[in-house]
Design an enzyme around this catalytic site. Structure first.
Site, PDB file in Angstrom:
ATOM      1  N   ARG A 196      17.042 -11.162  15.965  1.00 44.42           N
ATOM      2  CA  ARG A 196      17.027 -12.624  16.120  1.00 44.42           C
ATOM      3  C   ARG A 196      16.708 -13.340  14.808  1.00 44.42           C
ATOM      4  NH1 ARG A 196      14.153 -13.902  21.990  1.00 44.42           N
ATOM      5  NH2 ARG A 196      15.477 -12.537  23.245  1.00 44.42           N
ATOM      6  N   ASP A 203       7.310 -26.388  28.190  1.00 41.70           N
ATOM      7  CA  ASP A 203       7.698 -25.137  27.540  1.00 41.70           C
ATOM      8  C   ASP A 203       7.381 -25.275  26.055  1.00 41.70           C
ATOM      9  OD1 ASP A 203       9.671 -22.715  28.685  1.00 41.70           O
ATOM     10  OD2 ASP A 203       9.600 -22.853  26.501  1.00 41.70           O
TER      11      ASP A 203
END
Length: 273
Positions: A35, A139
């Site tokens: 990533r 979040d």
């Protein structure tokens, strides 16, 4: 580009843990490598050492780091038994107890919004319009929060929403938007999306909560961080409020003592003092 070194992996892992409490074990090294490599190429940097230097000089990059390394998997009516318990046990109790006709819930780790909108649908269906119902949805990942606020989902993402609820709470796209479903404004107004870090000491919550959904989030925290978050959840829940965890998560017996009672599959009720 060379693979991430042990030294840099440990540095990134420590940074993530200090900032948001997420534990990245050694087995996640390949995921971090993959990533972050994409992020490094996008920034036009040479290698992981350059990225660490870039992080040091650009604190705003921390947001991108969190977005890159946090995992977001969700869908509407996920783990349906929890929503059945909510409708059959929690909401009737709330209705019986509430004189002020106000209901407050929290979707902690809301990802792209499916859980929060599911909760809003169920509250809207259960309570009439004279009730003040709100879902706080939070979040750490700003990218998924942006998607949640837009409330636009592909047909495959809404396949578990019953047809009558789909037509009632979603607008079907036409033309170039064919196959997309947009959350109607009457549902959107019941949900407030905010960025929040569960590892911080203070949460953006004013009213006592009737229930908290924090599912498949604790798996990313170690026991120490989990217990700190549980204490904060306990503080924000009303007496006999409910906490919903993910299917592989639990509150250990020692931590439950005098605070929590297990009432259903990974559902815990705050004990009255």
């Amino acid at each position: 580009m060379q693979e991430i070194s042990e030294k840099i992996f440990n540095h990134i892992s420590d940074l993530i843990y200090q900032e948001i409490g997420v534990h990245l074990p050694q087995k996640k090294k390949a995921m971090v490598n993959s990533r972050l490599s994409k992020r490094i190429r996008k920034l036009g940097l040479q290698d992981f050492e350059d990225y660490c230097q870039y992080l040091e000089n650009n604190k705003q990059e921390l947001l991108h780091l969190f977005n890159t390394l946090t995992t977001n998997v969700t869908h509407f009516f996920r783990e349906k038994h929890h929503f059945d318990f909510l409708c059959n046990n929690v909401l009737p109790q709330v209705k019986d107890e509430k004189a002020g006709k106000k209901v407050r819930g929290w979707s902690a780790g809301c990802s792209s919004g499916e859980e929060a909108y599911t909760l809003a649908i169920l509250l809207s269906e259960f309570f009439n319009q004279s009730w003040d119902t709100k879902i706080l949805a939070t979040d750490i990942n700003t990218e998924v929060l942006n998607a949640a606020q837009k409330g636009i989902y592909h047909q495959r993402q809404v396949k578990k929403v019953p047809y009558e609820l789909l037509t009632k709470y979603f607008q079907l796209g036409t033309g170039e938007n064919k196959g997309l479903f947009k959350v109607k404004s009457k549902l959107k107004k019941l949900v407030q999306f905010r960025r929040s870090n569960l590892n911080q000491n203070q949460y953006p919550i004013k009213s006592k909560l009737d229930f908290i959904f924090c599912r498949n989030v604790f798996i990313y925290f170690n026991d120490k961080t989990q217990n700190k978050i549980l204490n904060r959840f306990h503080k924000h829940l009303k007496p006999e409020g409910y906490l919903f965890l993910g299917h592989s998560e639990s509150i250990n017996t020692e931590e439950r003592e005098g605070k929590w009672e297990s009432v259903y599959k990974t559902v815990y009720q705050k004990r009255r003092r």
